[in-house]
Design a protein around this motif. Structure first.
Motif, PDB file in Angstrom:
ATOM      1  N   VAL A 172       2.561  12.246  12.484  1.00  8.80           N
ATOM      2  CA  VAL A 172       2.247  10.903  12.713  1.00  8.80           C
ATOM      3  C   VAL A 172       1.858  10.284  14.678  1.00  8.80           C
ATOM      4  O   VAL A 172       0.749   9.997  15.006  1.00  8.80           O
ATOM      5  CB  VAL A 172       3.944  11.405  13.400  1.00  8.80           C
ATOM      6  N   GLU A 173       1.384  11.849  14.901  1.00  8.55           N
ATOM      7  CA  GLU A 173       0.536  11.613  16.345  1.00  8.55           C
ATOM      8  C   GLU A 173      -0.753  11.397  16.213  1.00  8.55           C
ATOM      9  O   GLU A 173      -1.454  11.056  16.647  1.00  8.55           O
ATOM     10  CB  GLU A 173       1.082  13.068  17.472  1.00  8.55           C
ATOM     11  N   ASN A 174      -1.812  12.105  14.960  1.00  6.26           N
ATOM     12  CA  ASN A 174      -2.401  11.486  14.770  1.00  6.26           C
ATOM     13  C   ASN A 174      -2.790  10.466  13.650  1.00  6.26           C
ATOM     14  O   ASN A 174      -4.173   9.719  14.432  1.00  6.26           O
ATOM     15  CB  ASN A 174      -3.268  13.106  13.805  1.00  6.26           C
ATOM     16  N   LEU A 175      -1.953  10.182  13.268  1.00  2.00           N
ATOM     17  CA  LEU A 175      -1.897   8.756  13.080  1.00  2.00           C
ATOM     18  C   LEU A 175      -1.434   7.354  13.830  1.00  2.00           C
ATOM     19  O   LEU A 175      -2.847   6.285  14.411  1.00  2.00           O
ATOM     20  CB  LEU A 175      -1.057   8.128  11.908  1.00  2.00           C
ATOM     21  N   ALA A 176      -1.431   7.724  15.371  1.00  6.58           N
ATOM     22  CA  ALA A 176      -1.057   7.477  16.493  1.00  6.58           C
ATOM     23  C   ALA A 176      -1.958   7.017  16.933  1.00  6.58           C
ATOM     24  O   ALA A 176      -2.852   5.792  17.237  1.00  6.58           O
ATOM     25  CB  ALA A 176       0.068   7.357  17.366  1.00  6.58           C
ATOM     26  N   ALA A 208      -8.034   0.894   8.920  1.00  3.63           N
ATOM     27  CA  ALA A 208      -7.186  -0.229   8.759  1.00  3.63           C
ATOM     28  C   ALA A 208      -5.864   0.157   8.197  1.00  3.63           C
ATOM     29  O   ALA A 208      -4.695  -0.651   8.896  1.00  3.63           O
ATOM     30  CB  ALA A 208      -7.851  -1.523   8.227  1.00  3.63           C
ATOM     31  N   ASP A 209      -5.512   0.819   7.142  1.00  3.24           N
ATOM     32  CA  ASP A 209      -4.692   1.451   6.604  1.00  3.24           C
ATOM     33  C   ASP A 209      -3.893   2.408   7.462  1.00  3.24           C
ATOM     34  O   ASP A 209      -2.336   2.466   6.310  1.00  3.24           O
ATOM     35  CB  ASP A 209      -5.214   1.931   4.900  1.00  3.24           C
ATOM     36  N   ALA A 210      -4.072   2.383   8.257  1.00  7.41           N
ATOM     37  CA  ALA A 210      -3.190   3.938   9.408  1.00  7.41           C
ATOM     38  C   ALA A 210      -1.392   3.391   8.992  1.00  7.41           C
ATOM     39  O   ALA A 210      -0.705   3.906   9.017  1.00  7.41           O
ATOM     40  CB  ALA A 210      -3.639   4.259  10.435  1.00  7.41           C
ATOM     41  N   ASP A 211      -1.199   1.434  10.252  1.00  7.13           N
ATOM     42  CA  ASP A 211       0.118   1.533   9.453  1.00  7.13           C
ATOM     43  C   ASP A 211       0.963   1.175   8.754  1.00  7.13           C
ATOM     44  O   ASP A 211       1.395   1.282   8.938  1.00  7.13           O
ATOM     45  CB  ASP A 211       0.196   0.664  10.986  1.00  7.13           C
ATOM     46  N   GLU A 212      -0.312   1.116   7.833  1.00  6.18           N
ATOM     47  CA  GLU A 212       0.513   1.121   6.471  1.00  6.18           C
ATOM     48  C   GLU A 212       1.678   1.948   5.773  1.00  6.18           C
ATOM     49  O   GLU A 212       2.344   2.189   5.098  1.00  6.18           O
ATOM     50  CB  GLU A 212      -0.073   0.574   5.218  1.00  6.18           C
TER      51      GLU A 212
END
Length: 218
Positions: A26-30, A59-63
């Motif tokens: 999750v931290e890496n996604l943030a 662009a798809d990280a939040d998805e």
């Protein structure tokens, strides 16, 4: 009478392992959503003075993060309903901790056979998107340093960037200590997982300033 475990032992262990990887994922996604690292590489492009080059953005990280949250929530709601357990907050980190805490109860509940397969698939997808495997490190010059100062990053992202720049002692623990002592404050919280973001330049200045004052006092 001995409890019957629906997922076999190896799958329970694998699920526990993958749930334990969720906080870092999750931290890496943030970080991916704030500075835009490319999946599988780490080649941020910044303004060089001639032509501004935007940082690449996954662009798809939040998805992908939302897919992971929905998958965890599906299992949390199901387990809480069947076992009559009070559910945690429906954010990624609390739900991952909850499922890890109650993994034995989950494993002895009929219908949990596919838990490892479905949850692991979402976590692995998030890890691929967030660029877990970082193979290239950028070379830093003064222009890039100035651009990096404005970046908003979680503590893990700041610590990694600090290592790549050769900054000694700028660890996650150090950043948390600076926060506790009031030297730095988060400027934003990313909703997924409630990850706090800090301005890299402010953390770097506080890190250097506190170290200098301690040295002078000594």
């Amino acid at each position: 009478m001995a409890e019957h475990f629906y997922p076999p032992t190896n799958e329970r262990q694998a699920l526990g392992k993958v749930l334990g990887e969720v906080p870092e994922t999750v931290e890496n996604l943030a970080r991916c959503m704030t500075i835009g690292i490319r999946a599988q590489t780490f080649e941020p492009r910044v303004t060089t003075g001639d032509r501004p080059q935007p940082l690449p953005f996954a662009a798809d990280a939040d998805e992908v993060a939302e897919d992971l949250r929905q998958e965890l929530m599906r299992w949390v709601k199901w387990l809480c309903e069947v076992r009559r357990i009070t559910h945690p907050r429906f954010d990624i980190l609390p739900m991952a901790r909850f499922l890890n805490q109650y993994i034995l109860i989950l494993a002895t509940t009929p219908g949990s056979e596919t838990a490892n397969t479905s949850i692991s698939a979402k976590v692995k997808a998030a890890q691929r998107t967030s660029g877990r495997s970082i193979r290239a490190q950028p070379k830093w010059d003064e222009n890039k340093l100035e651009s990096a100062r404005a970046l908003r990053l979680p503590t893990g992202g700041i610590a990694q960037l600090g290592r790549e720049m050769g900054i000694q002692g700028l660890t996650r623990k150090r950043i948390n200590n600076l926060k506790t002592l009031g030297h730095v404050n988060p400027v934003e919280t990313v909703i997924i997982g409630r990850i706090e973001l800090f301005v890299f330049g402010e953390v770097l200045d506080a890190h250097n300033d506190v170290e200098r004052r301690v040295t002078e006092s000594a």
